[in-house]
Design an enzyme around this catalytic site. Sequence first.
Site, short mmCIF file in Angstrom:
data_model
loop_
_atom_site.label_atom_id
_atom_site.label_comp_id
_atom_site.label_asym_id
_atom_site.label_seq_id
_atom_site.Cartn_x
_atom_site.Cartn_y
_atom_site.Cartn_z
N SER A 11 0.83 -1.21 0.00
CA SER A 11 0.00 0.00 0.00
C SER A 11 0.87 1.27 0.00
O SER A 11 1.75 1.43 0.86
CB SER A 11 -0.88 -0.03 1.26
OG SER A 11 -1.15 1.28 1.72
N1 LIG Z 1 -6.01 8.42 2.81
C1 LIG Z 1 -5.66 7.14 3.37
C2 LIG Z 1 -5.89 6.04 2.35
C3 LIG Z 1 -5.61 4.67 2.92
C4 LIG Z 1 -6.14 3.57 2.01
O1 LIG Z 1 -7.15 3.75 1.30
N2 LIG Z 1 -5.49 2.41 2.09
C5 LIG Z 1 -5.93 1.29 1.28
C6 LIG Z 1 -4.75 0.40 0.94
S1 LIG Z 1 -3.71 1.18 -0.22
C7 LIG Z 1 -6.92 0.48 2.10
O2 LIG Z 1 -6.71 0.28 3.26
N3 LIG Z 1 -8.01 0.04 1.46
C8 LIG Z 1 -8.98 -0.79 2.07
C9 LIG Z 1 -10.33 -0.15 2.09
O3 LIG Z 1 -10.47 1.03 1.70
O4 LIG Z 1 -11.27 -0.84 2.48
C10 LIG Z 1 -4.21 7.16 3.86
O5 LIG Z 1 -3.44 7.99 3.37
O6 LIG Z 1 -3.88 6.41 4.77
#
Ligand SMILES: N[C@@H](CCC(=O)N[C@@H](CS)C(=O)NCC(=O)O)C(=O)O
Length: 219
Positions: A11
């Site tokens: 990620s």
């Molecule tokens: N704005 C957040 C975005 C985090 C994010 O969307 N992470 C993704 C992985 S790259 C995630 O956890 N996705 C799972 C979901 O949204 O359910 C950050 O900067 O931490």
Amino acid sequence: MSLVLYKVDRSPPVRAVLMTIEILELKYKSIEVNTLAGEHLKPEYLEKNPMHTVPLLEDGKFSLADSHAIITYLVSKYGADKREDLYPNDLGIRATINQRLYFDAGVLFPKLMAISRPMFRKETTGPSPQQVEEIEETYGILESYLRQSKFLAGKHLSLADISIVATISTYEILIPITNKYPRLLEWLNILKNCDFYKKANVPGLLQIKEILEQLSQGI
Ligand SMILES: N[C@@H](CCC(=O)N[C@@H](CS)C(=O)NCC(=O)O)C(=O)O
């Protein structure tokens, strides 16, 4: 200090936090969250982070989601000797860094997700021509910032660079950065030669590269 980081190395936001931790030389415990198996949607995780995202940081009883919030917290709390460059007290520079972080959070990363989510669901095998155009527009915006200064928010490496390089190095897998963007290429090369990038960005980047390349071939 007892830091716990919930993470998945592929990620980009997690990698931004890992690079910050590496620069600050912080000790932490890591907990892998298997998002492909839906661990982030289980009640135990949702209770910790209703946004169901990684990264998530716990510092004792304090808990914080969102990489941008996490990296500014870590530098503000634990980066006394490195704060002056990474996230200075100077209001103008700090505001510029914040603007770049919001640009990453609000524009760059969502555009990446809009491409990668349907690829993970096997609905597409890559960005559409319109998405390529949009990403190239963001390359142009970064190029303009980098024409103004060596790094994204001034003459020193800052949290703006760390956050954005995690996203851009992932974009680059799908949409090459051509020599139409010479300053962006130069900046990326500087970052690629930093130890913290090699140690904390490259391993997860290679994982997502392998996955995206397979998905783009319809595998
Ligand atoms: N704005 C957040 C975005 C985090 C994010 O969307 N992470 C993704 C992985 S790259 C995630 O956890 N996705 C799972 C979901 O949204 O359910 C950050 O900067 O931490």
